[in-house]
Design a protein around this motif. Structure first.
Motif, PDB file in Angstrom:
ATOM      1  N   LEU A 190       0.846  -1.194   0.000  1.00  0.00           N
ATOM      2  CA  LEU A 190       0.000   0.000   0.000  1.00  0.00           C
ATOM      3  C   LEU A 190       0.884   1.247   0.000  1.00  0.00           C
ATOM      4  O   LEU A 190       1.650   1.461  -0.916  1.00  0.00           O
ATOM      5  N   TYR A 191       0.803   2.069   1.044  1.00  0.00           N
ATOM      6  CA  TYR A 191       1.492   3.359   1.010  1.00  0.00           C
ATOM      7  C   TYR A 191       2.978   3.267   1.351  1.00  0.00           C
ATOM      8  O   TYR A 191       3.679   4.274   1.315  1.00  0.00           O
ATOM      9  N   GLY A 192       3.465   2.060   1.650  1.00  0.00           N
ATOM     10  CA  GLY A 192       4.892   1.887   1.862  1.00  0.00           C
ATOM     11  C   GLY A 192       5.680   1.824   0.572  1.00  0.00           C
ATOM     12  O   GLY A 192       6.897   1.996   0.579  1.00  0.00           O
ATOM     13  N   LYS A 193       4.989   1.578  -0.564  1.00  0.00           N
ATOM     14  CA  LYS A 193       5.696   1.560  -1.848  1.00  0.00           C
ATOM     15  C   LYS A 193       4.739   1.657  -3.038  1.00  0.00           C
ATOM     16  O   LYS A 193       4.710   2.657  -3.743  1.00  0.00           O
ATOM     17  N   GLU A 194       3.936   0.613  -3.252  1.00  0.00           N
ATOM     18  CA  GLU A 194       3.218   0.500  -4.522  1.00  0.00           C
ATOM     19  C   GLU A 194       2.211   1.616  -4.778  1.00  0.00           C
ATOM     20  O   GLU A 194       2.037   2.050  -5.915  1.00  0.00           O
ATOM     21  N   MET A 195       1.547   2.097  -3.735  1.00  0.00           N
ATOM     22  CA  MET A 195       0.565   3.167  -3.925  1.00  0.00           C
ATOM     23  C   MET A 195       1.194   4.552  -3.819  1.00  0.00           C
ATOM     24  O   MET A 195       0.477   5.563  -3.883  1.00  0.00           O
ATOM     25  N   LYS A 196       2.514   4.606  -3.692  1.00  0.00           N
ATOM     26  CA  LYS A 196       3.208   5.891  -3.663  1.00  0.00           C
ATOM     27  C   LYS A 196       4.146   5.979  -4.860  1.00  0.00           C
ATOM     28  O   LYS A 196       3.728   6.250  -5.976  1.00  0.00           O
ATOM     29  N   TYR A 197       5.429   5.715  -4.641  1.00  0.00           N
ATOM     30  CA  TYR A 197       6.460   5.945  -5.657  1.00  0.00           C
ATOM     31  C   TYR A 197       6.717   4.741  -6.546  1.00  0.00           C
ATOM     32  O   TYR A 197       7.516   4.823  -7.468  1.00  0.00           O
ATOM     33  N   GLY A 198       6.021   3.624  -6.307  1.00  0.00           N
ATOM     34  CA  GLY A 198       6.218   2.421  -7.097  1.00  0.00           C
ATOM     35  C   GLY A 198       5.189   2.258  -8.189  1.00  0.00           C
ATOM     36  O   GLY A 198       5.130   3.037  -9.147  1.00  0.00           O
ATOM     37  N   PHE A 199       4.344   1.263  -8.052  1.00  0.00           N
ATOM     38  CA  PHE A 199       3.359   0.887  -9.064  1.00  0.00           C
ATOM     39  C   PHE A 199       2.530   2.062  -9.573  1.00  0.00           C
ATOM     40  O   PHE A 199       2.462   2.322 -10.784  1.00  0.00           O
ATOM     41  N   MET A 200       1.888   2.811  -8.666  1.00  0.00           N
ATOM     42  CA  MET A 200       0.996   3.889  -9.088  1.00  0.00           C
ATOM     43  C   MET A 200       1.749   4.998  -9.828  1.00  0.00           C
ATOM     44  O   MET A 200       1.227   5.580 -10.783  1.00  0.00           O
ATOM     45  N   GLU A 201       2.977   5.265  -9.399  1.00  0.00           N
ATOM     46  CA  GLU A 201       3.736   6.353 -10.032  1.00  0.00           C
ATOM     47  C   GLU A 201       4.309   5.935 -11.375  1.00  0.00           C
ATOM     48  O   GLU A 201       4.617   6.788 -12.221  1.00  0.00           O
ATOM     49  N   SER A 202       4.430   4.625 -11.609  1.00  0.00           N
ATOM     50  CA  SER A 202       4.976   4.156 -12.888  1.00  0.00           C
ATOM     51  C   SER A 202       4.038   4.433 -14.051  1.00  0.00           C
ATOM     52  O   SER A 202       4.434   4.324 -15.208  1.00  0.00           O
ATOM     53  N   MET A 203       2.802   4.811 -13.767  1.00  0.00           N
ATOM     54  CA  MET A 203       1.809   5.027 -14.826  1.00  0.00           C
ATOM     55  C   MET A 203       1.813   6.443 -15.376  1.00  0.00           C
ATOM     56  O   MET A 203       1.160   6.720 -16.388  1.00  0.00           O
ATOM     57  N   VAL A 204       2.485   7.353 -14.699  1.00  0.00           N
ATOM     58  CA  VAL A 204       2.506   8.749 -15.170  1.00  0.00           C
ATOM     59  C   VAL A 204       3.912   9.082 -15.654  1.00  0.00           C
ATOM     60  O   VAL A 204       4.742   8.206 -15.812  1.00  0.00           O
ATOM     61  N   GLY A 205       4.192  10.355 -15.921  1.00  0.00           N
ATOM     62  CA  GLY A 205       5.440  10.719 -16.594  1.00  0.00           C
ATOM     63  C   GLY A 205       6.612  11.016 -15.699  1.00  0.00           C
ATOM     64  O   GLY A 205       7.578  11.658 -16.132  1.00  0.00           O
ATOM     65  N   THR A 206       6.585  10.536 -14.469  1.00  0.00           N
ATOM     66  CA  THR A 206       7.641  10.852 -13.510  1.00  0.00           C
ATOM     67  C   THR A 206       8.970  10.198 -13.858  1.00  0.00           C
ATOM     68  O   THR A 206      10.036  10.792 -13.686  1.00  0.00           O
ATOM     69  N   TYR A 207       8.915   8.961 -14.353  1.00  0.00           N
ATOM     70  CA  TYR A 207      10.136   8.172 -14.527  1.00  0.00           C
ATOM     71  C   TYR A 207      10.500   7.975 -15.998  1.00  0.00           C
ATOM     72  O   TYR A 207       9.636   8.037 -16.884  1.00  0.00           O
ATOM     73  N   ASN A 208      11.777   7.690 -16.225  1.00  0.00           N
ATOM     74  CA  ASN A 208      12.228   7.294 -17.559  1.00  0.00           C
ATOM     75  C   ASN A 208      11.543   5.999 -17.982  1.00  0.00           C
ATOM     76  O   ASN A 208      11.127   5.192 -17.142  1.00  0.00           O
ATOM     77  N   SER A 209      11.454   5.790 -19.287  1.00  0.00           N
ATOM     78  CA  SER A 209      10.897   4.540 -19.802  1.00  0.00           C
ATOM     79  C   SER A 209      11.767   3.364 -19.356  1.00  0.00           C
ATOM     80  O   SER A 209      12.980   3.505 -19.165  1.00  0.00           O
ATOM     81  N   VAL A 210      11.139   2.217 -19.190  1.00  0.00           N
ATOM     82  CA  VAL A 210      11.860   1.011 -18.770  1.00  0.00           C
ATOM     83  C   VAL A 210      11.736  -0.052 -19.857  1.00  0.00           C
ATOM     84  O   VAL A 210      10.817  -0.012 -20.681  1.00  0.00           O
ATOM     85  N   ASN A 211      12.669  -1.009 -19.857  1.00  0.00           N
ATOM     86  CA  ASN A 211      12.628  -2.046 -20.891  1.00  0.00           C
ATOM     87  C   ASN A 211      11.660  -3.170 -20.514  1.00  0.00           C
ATOM     88  O   ASN A 211      11.125  -3.209 -19.402  1.00  0.00           O
ATOM     89  N   SER A 212      11.444  -4.082 -21.420  1.00  0.00           N
ATOM     90  CA  SER A 212      10.397  -5.092 -21.266  1.00  0.00           C
ATOM     91  C   SER A 212      10.657  -6.095 -20.152  1.00  0.00           C
ATOM     92  O   SER A 212       9.752  -6.825 -19.745  1.00  0.00           O
ATOM     93  N   SER A 213      11.886  -6.155 -19.640  1.00  0.00           N
ATOM     94  CA  SER A 213      12.188  -7.075 -18.549  1.00  0.00           C
ATOM     95  C   SER A 213      12.003  -6.435 -17.178  1.00  0.00           C
ATOM     96  O   SER A 213      12.132  -7.109 -16.148  1.00  0.00           O
ATOM     97  N   HIS A 214      11.705  -5.154 -17.162  1.00  0.00           N
ATOM     98  CA  HIS A 214      11.597  -4.425 -15.899  1.00  0.00           C
ATOM     99  C   HIS A 214      10.295  -4.773 -15.182  1.00  0.00           C
ATOM    100  O   HIS A 214       9.262  -5.004 -15.803  1.00  0.00           O
ATOM    101  N   MET A 215      10.349  -4.757 -13.855  1.00  0.00           N
ATOM    102  CA  MET A 215       9.188  -5.094 -13.037  1.00  0.00           C
ATOM    103  C   MET A 215       7.977  -4.225 -13.356  1.00  0.00           C
ATOM    104  O   MET A 215       6.835  -4.688 -13.334  1.00  0.00           O
ATOM    105  N   TYR A 216       8.210  -2.944 -13.641  1.00  0.00           N
ATOM    106  CA  TYR A 216       7.098  -2.012 -13.868  1.00  0.00           C
ATOM    107  C   TYR A 216       6.840  -1.748 -15.354  1.00  0.00           C
ATOM    108  O   TYR A 216       6.110  -0.806 -15.688  1.00  0.00           O
ATOM    109  N   TYR A 217       7.401  -2.535 -16.213  1.00  0.00           N
ATOM    110  CA  TYR A 217       7.167  -2.329 -17.647  1.00  0.00           C
ATOM    111  C   TYR A 217       5.685  -2.480 -17.965  1.00  0.00           C
ATOM    112  O   TYR A 217       5.115  -1.657 -18.704  1.00  0.00           O
TER     113      TYR A 217
END
Length: 497
Positions: free
Chosen positions: A58-85
C-alpha cells in the motif's frame, strides 16, 4: 493472558496479507470481547490498521512511488524485462502486476475488516474520555479506505457515470457476500461515515494544539496513544479534507470548495497548526516534504528502506534497467513542467530539492524526495518529520478550491494558485487577465498538482477523475481500461454479482 492475546492480535494484524478477502478473519472471535474492553485494546488494534497502510503493498511503496507512479510521466521509460514495464504500459493482466493489484484490493479490505470489528464493540466504551476520538477515527478510516478503492477500481465517472457499478462498501465484519454498490451509493456511504466522524471529532485536540503535540499525561506512553501526534492519525482536519475530496470526486465542485474553504479559514489564523510552508521552514532539509502541511500522514520508520527499493540512493551505481529501480525523467519534467514558459521557475523548491544526481554523474537523475541520511535515528523526535509519509496535504485542498473558482471566480482561483506557488519559492506570480480562461487556469492548477505530487502515487487518480490525457514523453490519450484496475478474480469468483 491479556498481553498474550494482544500480541497474537498484533501479529495477525501485521502479517495478514494476500489471503482471499472472504477468508480473512484476523481477530480470534473467542477473544474479541476481552480485547475491546478498554481503550488500550482499541489503541493497539488501531495501530495495526495504520501498520497495514504502511505496508509495501500500500502506502509503503506500490501506492506511492512504485506501481501507481509508474503510470505517469515521472520516470524514464523502462525495458520489457523491468518489473514495472507492464504497469507503465497499463497492462494489468500479467503475473507481477496481477499480484500488486490483488494485494491493493485485499489489504484495503483486510484493514476495513479490522475497523469494522472495532466498530462492533466501540459503543461499549461511552464512559471513556477518548470514546469520541476512537469512534471518529474508525469511521474516518473506513471512509478513507473505501475511497481509496473507489478511486482505483471504481468506474470512470465522466464516462460511465455515477450509476455504474463500483465496489462493495462493507460496514460489517461478518464473513459474507457483499453487494457491489454503484459509485453514487459508495459516495453516499462515504459522506455518511465522514459526517458522523466529523461530529465525533469536534473536540479533537488537533483543533487547539500543534499537529505534532503530545497530550499524554505521562511522557512514556507510546506513539499509538490517541492523543500523541494527531497529525499522523485520522483527525478532524483529515475528515474535513476528505469531505472536500469526495465531493470533488462526485463532480460536486461547489460543495467540495465549500468544505475546502471551511478548512482553509480555520487553519490560516493558526500558525502553530497545519499551514503552508514558510521560507524559513523550507531552509531546513528536515522539511523537504513539507510535513507542516500534512492533514493526514503515516509515521513509518521503514520509509527510507522501502523507498530505496524503487528510488535508489545517489551512490547506488546499478543501471537504470535494474528491476525494480526507477529513475526520474528529469529533462522532460524540467522543460515541460517545472520550468515551463509563463508559469515555471528554476527556483521552485521542489525542482531544486527533490531531484539530484551524483557528483560524478552528468546524466542519471534520481528522485530523492524521500531520501535522508540512513543513520538518522527514528527514536529522536527531532528527526520524525523525515519518517512522515504524507497522504493528504493542504496544498491539495487549496488546489481543489481553485479548480472550482476557475469557473465561478477566476481571479480568486489565480490568487489561490499564486499562494501555493509562493509557498514553493516561486515569486513570478501569474497575472489574471482576459486571456486566463477557465480552461487555461485549470491547466495551470493541474500542472501545479503534478509538480507537488511527483512520487506520491496520486496523479493517475486525478487523470481518471478528469478523464484527461496523461502527460508523458508521448501523450497517452485517456481510456477507461487505463483508469480502472481490474477487480481480482478471487473477488469475482467468491462474490459474484
Amino acid at each position: 493472558m491479556k498481553k498474550l492475546i494482544l500480541l497474537s492480535v498484533l501479529s495477525l494484524l501485521i502479517c495478514t496479507g494476500c489471503e482471499k478477502f472472504l477468508n480473512v478473519n484476523p481477530v480470534n472471535k473467542a477473544y474479541e470481547g476481552d480485547l475491546f474492553k478498554d481503550r488500550f485494546g482499541f489503541e493497539t488494534s488501531l495501530a495495526g490498521v495504520y501498520a497495514i497502510l504502511n505496508r509495501e503493498a500500500l502506502y509503503g511503496k506500490e501506492m506511492k512511488y512504485g506501481f501507481m507512479e509508474s503510470m505517469v510521466g515521472t520516470y524514464n521509460s523502462v525495458n520489457s524485462s523491468h518489473m514495472y514495464y507492464r504497469s507503465s504500459n497499463y497492462q494489468y493482466d500479467f503475473g507481477a502486476i496481477i499480484s500488486i493489484v490483488n494485494n491493493i484490493w485485499s489489504q484495503h479490505y483486510s484493514a476495513i475488516n479490522q475497523v469494522n470489528i472495532m466498530l462492533k464493540y466501540v459503543d461499549e466504551l461511552p464512559q471513556d474520555q477518548n470514546y469520541y476520538l476512537i469512534k471518529g477515527e474508525l469511521l474516518g478510516l473506513r471512509a478513507f479506505l473505501h475511497f481509496g478503492i473507489l478511486k482505483l477500481f471504481g468506474p470512470v465517472i465522466p464516462v460511465e457515470g455515477l450509476s455504474a457499478s463500483a465496489i462493495p462498501y462493507r460496514t460489517s465484519s461478518e464473513v459474507k457476500l457483499a453487494k457491489f454498490s454503484t459509485a453514487a451509493e459508495v459516495i453516499n456511504f462515504l459522506q455518511k461515515d465522514l459526517a458522523e466522524a466529523r461530529a465525533l471529532l469536534g473536540e479533537d485536540p488537533i483543533r487547539k494544539v500543534a499537529r505534532t503535540a503530545n497530550q499524554n499525561q505521562y511522557v512514556y506512553e507510546k506513539y499509538n496513544s490517541l492523543i500523541d501526534n494527531r497529525g499522523c492519525r485520522m483527525n478532524y482536519y483529515t475528515i474535513l479534507g476528505l469531505q472536500a475530496l469526495t465531493a470533488q470526486w462526485a463532480g460536486e465542485l461547489p460543495k467540495g470548495r465549500e468544505y475546502a474553504e471551511e478548512l482553509i479559514k480555520e487553519l490560516e489564523p493558526r500558525s502553530n497548526s497545519i499551514h503552508l510552508a514558510t521560507s524559513g521552514e523550507l531552509s531546513s532539509d528536515i522539511n523537504k516534504r513539507m510535513p507542516m502541511e500534512s492533514l493526514f500522514s503515516l509515521m513509518n520508520q521503514n520509509l527510507l528502506t522501502q523507498n530505496h527499493i524503487v528510488n535508489p540512493p545517489l551512490e547506488d551505481s546499478r543501471p537504470s534497467n535494474a528491476s525494480p529501480l526507477l529513475f526520474a525523467n528529469y529533462n522532460y519534467l524540467l522543460g515541460n513542467l517545472y520550468n515551463l514558459s509563463g508559469q515555471g521557475s528554476l527556483n521552485d523548491y521542489r525542482l531544486v530539492n527533490w531531484f539530484t544526481r551524483a557528483a560524478n554523474s552528468t546524466v542519471t537523475w534520481k528522485l530523492t524526495k524521500y531520501h535522508f541520511n540512513v543513520s538518522t535515528p527514528f527514536s529522536n523526535l527531532y528527526y520524525r518529520p523525515y519518517f512522515e509519509n504524507k497522504i493528504i496535504g493542504l496544498h491539495q485542498i487549496y488546489m481543489l478550491a481553485a479548480e472550482e473558482y476557475a469557473d465561478s471566480n477566476p481571479q480568486k482561483a489565480v490568487e489561490y494558485l499564486n499562494k501555493v506557488r509562493n509557498a514553493r519559492n516561486i515569486t513570478n506570480n501569474i497575472i489574471y487577465d482576459s486571456n486566463k480562461t477557465s480552461k487555461v487556469i485549470k491547466d495551470m492548477i493541474f500542472d501545479e498538482l503534478r509538480k507537488e505530487n511527483v512520487g506520491e502515487g496520486m496523479l493517475i487518480s486525478e487523470y481518471k477523475r478528469l478523464y484527461k490525457p496523461i502527460h508523458r514523453n508521448t501523450i497517452v490519450e485517456p481510456r477507461v481500461v487505463i483508469f480502472k484496475l481490474p477487480i481480482p478474480v478471487d473477488e469475482q469468483t467468491y462474490n459474484p454479482q
